[in-house]
Design a protein around this motif. Structure first.
Motif, PDB file in Angstrom:
ATOM      1  N   LEU A   1       0.706  -1.093  -0.040  1.00  0.00           N
ATOM      2  CA  LEU A   1      -0.017   0.048  -0.041  1.00  0.00           C
ATOM      3  C   LEU A   1       0.882   1.196  -0.096  1.00  0.00           C
ATOM      4  O   LEU A   1       0.475   2.200  -0.709  1.00  0.00           O
ATOM      5  CB  LEU A   1      -0.967   0.170   1.046  1.00  0.00           C
ATOM      6  N   TRP A   2       1.863   1.255   0.720  1.00  0.00           N
ATOM      7  CA  TRP A   2       2.923   2.294   0.888  1.00  0.00           C
ATOM      8  C   TRP A   2       3.469   2.651  -0.618  1.00  0.00           C
ATOM      9  O   TRP A   2       3.337   3.943  -0.888  1.00  0.00           O
ATOM     10  CB  TRP A   2       4.159   2.068   1.818  1.00  0.00           C
ATOM     11  N   LEU A   3       3.677   1.766  -1.303  1.00  0.00           N
ATOM     12  CA  LEU A   3       4.066   1.780  -2.797  1.00  0.00           C
ATOM     13  C   LEU A   3       3.403   2.666  -3.616  1.00  0.00           C
ATOM     14  O   LEU A   3       3.735   3.447  -4.634  1.00  0.00           O
ATOM     15  CB  LEU A   3       4.520   0.605  -3.359  1.00  0.00           C
ATOM     16  N   ASP A   4       2.097   2.718  -3.446  1.00  0.00           N
ATOM     17  CA  ASP A   4       0.914   3.269  -3.881  1.00  0.00           C
ATOM     18  C   ASP A   4       0.801   4.772  -3.654  1.00  0.00           C
ATOM     19  O   ASP A   4      -0.171   5.009  -2.947  1.00  0.00           O
ATOM     20  CB  ASP A   4      -0.368   2.665  -4.027  1.00  0.00           C
ATOM     21  N   GLY A   5       1.876   5.533  -3.917  1.00  0.00           N
ATOM     22  CA  GLY A   5       1.772   6.959  -3.625  1.00  0.00           C
ATOM     23  C   GLY A   5       2.690   7.361  -2.637  1.00  0.00           C
ATOM     24  O   GLY A   5       3.100   8.555  -2.418  1.00  0.00           O
ATOM     25  N   ARG A   6       3.044   6.569  -1.595  1.00  0.00           N
ATOM     26  CA  ARG A   6       4.026   6.707  -0.730  1.00  0.00           C
ATOM     27  C   ARG A   6       3.905   7.707   0.240  1.00  0.00           C
ATOM     28  O   ARG A   6       4.457   8.953   0.392  1.00  0.00           O
ATOM     29  CB  ARG A   6       5.659   7.008  -0.957  1.00  0.00           C
ATOM     30  N   ARG A   7       2.351   7.866   0.647  1.00  0.00           N
ATOM     31  CA  ARG A   7       1.594   9.098   1.157  1.00  0.00           C
ATOM     32  C   ARG A   7       2.265   9.312   2.613  1.00  0.00           C
ATOM     33  O   ARG A   7       1.976  10.150   3.164  1.00  0.00           O
ATOM     34  CB  ARG A   7       0.486   8.945   1.058  1.00  0.00           C
ATOM     35  N   VAL A   8       2.649   8.103   3.337  1.00  0.00           N
ATOM     36  CA  VAL A   8       3.102   8.086   4.805  1.00  0.00           C
ATOM     37  C   VAL A   8       4.591   7.997   4.875  1.00  0.00           C
ATOM     38  O   VAL A   8       5.143   7.372   3.998  1.00  0.00           O
ATOM     39  CB  VAL A   8       2.586   6.919   5.624  1.00  0.00           C
ATOM     40  N   PRO A   9       5.307   8.748   5.503  1.00  0.00           N
ATOM     41  CA  PRO A   9       6.741   8.656   5.545  1.00  0.00           C
ATOM     42  C   PRO A   9       7.057   7.481   5.869  1.00  0.00           C
ATOM     43  O   PRO A   9       6.670   6.896   6.981  1.00  0.00           O
ATOM     44  CB  PRO A   9       7.197   9.643   6.622  1.00  0.00           C
ATOM     45  N   ARG A  10       8.251   6.935   5.303  1.00  0.00           N
ATOM     46  CA  ARG A  10       8.543   5.579   5.247  1.00  0.00           C
ATOM     47  C   ARG A  10       9.103   5.352   6.824  1.00  0.00           C
ATOM     48  O   ARG A  10       8.826   4.237   7.284  1.00  0.00           O
ATOM     49  CB  ARG A  10       9.874   5.381   4.287  1.00  0.00           C
ATOM     50  N   ALA A  11       9.845   6.297   7.510  1.00  0.00           N
ATOM     51  CA  ALA A  11      10.479   5.924   8.718  1.00  0.00           C
ATOM     52  C   ALA A  11       9.261   5.882   9.737  1.00  0.00           C
ATOM     53  O   ALA A  11       9.343   4.954  10.554  1.00  0.00           O
ATOM     54  CB  ALA A  11      11.262   7.223   9.032  1.00  0.00           C
ATOM     55  N   GLU A  12       8.154   6.547   9.520  1.00  0.00           N
ATOM     56  CA  GLU A  12       7.059   6.328  10.497  1.00  0.00           C
ATOM     57  C   GLU A  12       6.525   5.176  10.397  1.00  0.00           C
ATOM     58  O   GLU A  12       5.928   4.355  11.337  1.00  0.00           O
ATOM     59  CB  GLU A  12       6.025   7.660  10.247  1.00  0.00           C
ATOM     60  N   LEU A  13       6.300   4.465   8.954  1.00  0.00           N
ATOM     61  CA  LEU A  13       5.794   3.127   9.017  1.00  0.00           C
ATOM     62  C   LEU A  13       6.576   2.138   9.311  1.00  0.00           C
ATOM     63  O   LEU A  13       6.175   1.015   9.941  1.00  0.00           O
ATOM     64  CB  LEU A  13       5.702   2.692   7.359  1.00  0.00           C
ATOM     65  N   GLU A  14       8.071   2.176   9.520  1.00  0.00           N
ATOM     66  CA  GLU A  14       8.776   1.317  10.176  1.00  0.00           C
ATOM     67  C   GLU A  14       8.519   0.986  11.746  1.00  0.00           C
ATOM     68  O   GLU A  14       8.537   0.013  12.055  1.00  0.00           O
ATOM     69  CB  GLU A  14      10.197   1.917   9.873  1.00  0.00           C
ATOM     70  N   VAL A  15       8.434   2.347  12.268  1.00  0.00           N
ATOM     71  CA  VAL A  15       8.271   2.474  13.811  1.00  0.00           C
ATOM     72  C   VAL A  15       6.987   1.779  13.766  1.00  0.00           C
ATOM     73  O   VAL A  15       6.805   0.745  14.861  1.00  0.00           O
ATOM     74  CB  VAL A  15       8.356   3.874  14.160  1.00  0.00           C
ATOM     75  N   GLN A  16       5.864   2.003  12.982  1.00  0.00           N
ATOM     76  CA  GLN A  16       4.586   1.767  13.218  1.00  0.00           C
ATOM     77  C   GLN A  16       4.465   0.177  13.287  1.00  0.00           C
ATOM     78  O   GLN A  16       3.521  -0.303  13.968  1.00  0.00           O
ATOM     79  CB  GLN A  16       3.652   2.417  12.091  1.00  0.00           C
ATOM     80  N   LEU A  17       4.971  -0.602  12.249  1.00  0.00           N
ATOM     81  CA  LEU A  17       5.052  -1.848  12.385  1.00  0.00           C
ATOM     82  C   LEU A  17       5.629  -2.561  13.450  1.00  0.00           C
ATOM     83  O   LEU A  17       5.093  -3.447  13.851  1.00  0.00           O
ATOM     84  CB  LEU A  17       5.734  -2.510  10.900  1.00  0.00           C
TER      85      LEU A  17
END
Length: 229
Positions: A166-182
């Motif tokens: 889902l992130w690849l489709d537009g990358r609307r959330v900063p990657r670093a935030e998603l890493e922590v979120q997971l």
């Protein structure tokens, strides 16, 4: 990328070159959109010579996916040192390094593509998931997981996959935030399961006891407490 350079190679060397060229092209575009002619041109050989080493596009595609799957599986290997939250965060950073650099190839690996539904493609995807599963259990110090822990680990692996796609489709959330979120997601899933299982409660206490005050698990706990206040 190698282009237009012709030189004699051995069979295995040429096969490895073609796999590398295909992976590079697949990293920028979907395998469906990459032709054998493009691969041949980038490798500096003729189209018939590509078919000499691979009987068709699907076989080359599967060989490229095999290399990508091995690379992705390696991203989940992490020394059993330090707090679990920080270990998972390092794994997620390496995971997203791969996703970021090989977006179309990652999507092809997880969703299929020219080889969708093939035994080979399904086996490659399953092999990556199994490595991730085994690594997580090893980090938790568990060899024979109870049913709820098995569900937590497998659910989290699926969540990491779907989040990346889902992130690849537009990358609307900063990657670093998603890493922590997971990483937070893993702790939260484990906590919910532990609320129903005494064995998991003991495991979770051991994990949290070893966490530093500035680690990702402690950060999650602080955020939840602020929400409840």
């Amino acid at each position: 990328m190698t282009t237009g350079v012709r030189r004699r190679m051995g069979v295995e060397e040429r096969r490895e070159q073609l796999i590398g060229v295909a992976l590079e092209l697949f990293s920028g575009r979907s395998p469906d959109d990459v032709s054998i002619d493009e691969i041949a041109s980038a490798a500096g050989i003729s189209r018939p010579l590509v078919y000499h080493y691979f009987p068709g596009k699907v076989s080359l595609y599967e060989a490229a996916l095999k290399r990508a799957a091995d690379d992705l599986a390696d991203r989940f290997t992490e020394p059993r040192e330090g707090p679990l939250g920080l270990r998972l965060l390092r794994v997620m950073r390496r995971f997203f390094d791969f996703v970021d650099a090989h977006g179309p190839g990652f999507s092809a690996l997880m969703r299929g593509g020219p080889a969708v539904g093939s035994t080979t493609t399904n086996a490659l995807v399953d092999s990556v998931r199994q490595v991730a599963y085994d690594q997580l259990l090893s980090h938790l110090g568990v060899q024979d997981p109870p049913a709820r822990l098995d569900l937590v680990v497998r659910s989290w692996i699926s969540l990491a996959e779907s989040t990346a796609l889902l992130w690849l489709d537009g990358r609307r959330v900063p990657r670093a935030e998603l890493e922590v979120q997971l990483v937070h997601d893993f702790a939260a899933l484990l906590a919910v399961a532990a609320a129903q299982d005494e064995e998991l409660t003991a495991l979770l206490r051991g994990v949290f006891t070893a966490e530093p005050a500035d680690g990702p698990f402690a950060d999650l706990l602080g955020r939840l407490l602020r929400l409840a206040s």
